[in-house]
Design an enzyme around this catalytic site. Structure first.
Site, short mmCIF file in Angstrom:
data_model
loop_
_atom_site.label_atom_id
_atom_site.label_comp_id
_atom_site.label_asym_id
_atom_site.label_seq_id
_atom_site.Cartn_x
_atom_site.Cartn_y
_atom_site.Cartn_z
N ASP A 159 0.48 -3.73 -5.62
CA ASP A 159 1.27 -2.61 -5.66
C ASP A 159 1.17 -2.83 -7.27
O ASP A 159 0.82 -1.58 -8.27
CB ASP A 159 2.41 -2.54 -5.19
CG ASP A 159 2.30 -2.65 -3.59
OD1 ASP A 159 1.51 -1.73 -3.21
OD2 ASP A 159 2.71 -3.63 -3.34
N HIS A 187 6.92 -3.54 0.20
CA HIS A 187 5.59 -3.48 0.09
C HIS A 187 5.15 -1.99 1.15
O HIS A 187 4.79 -2.22 2.36
CB HIS A 187 4.57 -4.48 0.42
CG HIS A 187 3.16 -4.22 0.50
ND1 HIS A 187 2.57 -3.41 -0.53
CD2 HIS A 187 2.41 -4.19 1.67
CE1 HIS A 187 1.14 -3.47 -0.11
NE2 HIS A 187 1.05 -3.73 1.31
N1 LIG Z 1 0.63 -7.15 1.26
C1 LIG Z 1 -0.31 -6.56 0.99
O1 LIG Z 1 -0.50 -6.08 -0.23
C2 LIG Z 1 -1.55 -6.56 1.95
C3 LIG Z 1 -2.99 -5.99 1.47
C4 LIG Z 1 -3.90 -5.67 2.42
C5 LIG Z 1 -3.96 -6.09 3.81
N2 LIG Z 1 -2.64 -6.44 3.93
C6 LIG Z 1 -2.38 -6.95 5.59
O2 LIG Z 1 -2.84 -8.43 5.62
C7 LIG Z 1 -3.37 -8.60 7.08
C8 LIG Z 1 -4.73 -9.00 7.11
O3 LIG Z 1 -5.61 -7.96 6.75
P1 LIG Z 1 -7.31 -8.31 7.01
O4 LIG Z 1 -7.94 -6.98 6.55
O5 LIG Z 1 -7.82 -9.49 6.57
O6 LIG Z 1 -7.31 -8.16 8.45
P2 LIG Z 1 -8.36 -8.73 9.66
O7 LIG Z 1 -8.35 -8.02 10.89
O8 LIG Z 1 -9.86 -8.65 8.94
O9 LIG Z 1 -8.24 -10.44 9.58
C9 LIG Z 1 -7.06 -10.91 10.22
C10 LIG Z 1 -7.50 -12.23 10.77
O10 LIG Z 1 -6.23 -12.73 11.34
C11 LIG Z 1 -6.49 -13.33 12.59
N3 LIG Z 1 -5.11 -13.69 13.17
C12 LIG Z 1 -4.64 -13.04 14.11
N4 LIG Z 1 -3.52 -13.67 14.35
C13 LIG Z 1 -3.72 -14.94 14.00
C14 LIG Z 1 -2.78 -16.01 14.19
N5 LIG Z 1 -1.98 -15.96 15.03
N6 LIG Z 1 -2.95 -16.81 13.50
C15 LIG Z 1 -4.23 -17.07 12.72
N7 LIG Z 1 -4.87 -16.15 12.43
C16 LIG Z 1 -4.75 -14.77 13.21
C17 LIG Z 1 -7.71 -12.43 13.19
O11 LIG Z 1 -8.16 -13.32 14.35
C18 LIG Z 1 -8.39 -12.06 12.09
O12 LIG Z 1 -9.66 -13.08 11.84
C19 LIG Z 1 -3.10 -7.39 7.82
O13 LIG Z 1 -1.65 -7.40 8.49
C20 LIG Z 1 -2.96 -6.43 6.56
O14 LIG Z 1 -2.29 -5.23 6.88
C21 LIG Z 1 -1.61 -6.92 3.04
O1 LIG Z 2 -2.23 -0.41 3.43
C1 LIG Z 2 -2.33 -1.40 4.14
O2 LIG Z 2 -2.09 -1.22 5.40
C2 LIG Z 2 -3.06 -2.44 3.64
C3 LIG Z 2 -2.26 -3.13 2.34
O3 LIG Z 2 -0.84 -3.27 2.65
C4 LIG Z 2 -2.63 -2.13 1.34
O4 LIG Z 2 -1.65 -1.84 0.52
O5 LIG Z 2 -3.70 -1.95 0.73
#
Ligand SMILES: NC(=O)c1ccc[n+]([C@@H]2O[C@H](COP(=O)([O-])OP(=O)(O)OC[C@H]3O[C@@H](n4cnc5c(N)ncnc54)[C@H](O)[C@@H]3O)[C@@H](O)[C@H]2O)c1
Ligand SMILES: O=C(O)C[C@H](O)C(=O)O
Length: 333
Positions: A159, A187
């Site tokens: 952010d 967030h």
């Molecule tokens: N804080 C932020 O700014 C921010 C930004 C982007 C995404 N995210 C979040 O990050 C997370 C991951 O996003 P992504 O795009 O990489 O998702 P993705 O679906 O591509 O990958 C997630 C991975 O986590 C694995 N997983 C699920 N449960 C698990 C566990 N218990 N132990 C280990 N691995 C496990 C899945 O098998 C998968 O490989 C999501 O919750 C998304 O919303 C947060």
């Molecule tokens: O928006 C989402 O769900 C993914 C991530 O938290 C983001 O801010 O891009």
């Protein structure tokens, strides 16, 4: 050269990890003199995909990467780790808020808190990325009582990076000319991106407040804030997948600054346990302006909160309290 450190990335077969692992392995976070062992944790059905990621990491031929340990066993994944990137969780789909993921994801962070408690170093630095990140981090810490709460954080750096870019683009300057933007709170779409103390080095080389340089308070109080608040949803609408490259870069930025320190005259935003600073609720994971030094963060004190900001800080506080209650209830099921 230093002894290797152990770094775990959960969700290692997922899309954020795919960008993050390369940055870690080539020294962007812990430095180009710091070798590392990468622990890659995912769930059993993803072990085939994870094997492909391991092959690619090997084929990068990176001199700092001393060992890669792919596993579906948290006891192996968290063994003796110095830093933990908790990415593995379900991402939201179009039309969802991040807190809609709470029921599905929070139990992952309860289990991983317990595993960190048993297997990680007590000095481990934990960054939670998986959404809803603030509350997942709080739950993770609660179930890891032998690790100091100050070692847990959640990511609002994406952010901050988004806000910084919005301002830099509007002023036609490189992004690193803009500093001291703060992301307050959750967030989520209640976060408050705040430029009240932000400064910019303008195209003519003069340092100004962002407020004066932009000279458009209606935009700063309106479109600027809502663009940052809704940027994650805009990326999902366009990509049909949530942000990954930018999320991985932000995770690297967050840990790099925590590990190595921030410049004395500036600050970054991290969600950390609130101690009640700025009349925020004690014990929720709240994003604050922080300075880091010697591996410790400290909330920047003494900033003025006007009536507009007060209202925004309180809205995001209320959401974090509600999320905490819901998460604690889910964990008791
Ligand atoms: N804080 C932020 O700014 C921010 C930004 C982007 C995404 N995210 C979040 O990050 C997370 C991951 O996003 P992504 O795009 O990489 O998702 P993705 O679906 O591509 O990958 C997630 C991975 O986590 C694995 N997983 C699920 N449960 C698990 C566990 N218990 N132990 C280990 N691995 C496990 C899945 O098998 C998968 O490989 C999501 O919750 C998304 O919303 C947060
Ligand atoms: O928006 C989402 O769900 C993914 C991530 O938290 C983001 O801010 O891009």
């Amino acid at each position: 050269m230093a002894e290797p450190i152990r770094v775990v990335v959960t969700g290692a077969a997922g899309q954020i990890a795919y960008s993050l692992l390369y940055q870690l392995a080539k020294g962007d976070v812990f430095g180009d003199q710091q070798p590392l062992s990468l622990h890659l944790l995912d769930i059993e059905p993803m072990m085939g995909v994870l094997n492909g990621v391991v092959m690619e990491l090997q084929d990068c031929a990176l001199p700092l990467l001393r060992e890669v340990i792919p596993t579906a066993d948290p006891a192996v994944g968290f063994k003796d780790v110095d830093a933990a990137f908790l990415v593995g969780a379900m991402p939201r789909k179009e039309g969802m808020e991040r807190k809609d993921l709470l029921a599905a994801n929070v139990k992952i962070f309860k289990a991983q808190g317990q595993a960190l408690d048993q297997h990680a170093k007590k000095t481990v630095k934990v960054l939670v990325v998986g959404n809803p990140a603030n509350t997942n981090s709080l739950i993770c810490s609660k179930y890891a009582p032998s690790i100091p709460p100050a070692n847990f954080s959640a990511m609002t750096r994406l952010d901050q990076n988004r806000a910084q870019t919005q301002i830099a683009n509007r002023l036609g300057v490189p992004v690193n000319n803009v500093s001291k933007i703060t992301i307050w709170g959750n967030h989520s779409s209640t976060q408050f991106p705040d430029v009240a103390n932000a400064t910019v080095v303008t195209a003519s080389g003069e340092t100004k407040s962002v407020k004066d340089a932009i000279n458009d308070q209606a935009w700063l109080n309106g479109d600027f804030i809502s663009t940052v608040q809704k940027r994650g949803a805009a990326v999902i609408a366009a990509r049909k997948l949530s942000s990954a490259m930018s999320a991985a870069k932000a995770a690297a930025d967050h840990m790099k600054d925590w590990w190595n320190g921030t410049p004395a005259e500036s600050w970054v935003s991290m969600a950390v346990f609130s101690d009640g600073s700025y009349n925020t609720p004690v014990g929720v994971m709240y994003s604050f302006p922080v300075r880091c030094s010697k591996g410790q963060w400290e909330i920047v004190q003494g900033l003025t909160i006007d009536e507009f900001a007060r209202e925004k800080l309180d809205v995001t506080s209320k959401e974090l309290i509600e999320e905490r209650e819901e998460a604690l209830a889910v964990c008791q099921d």
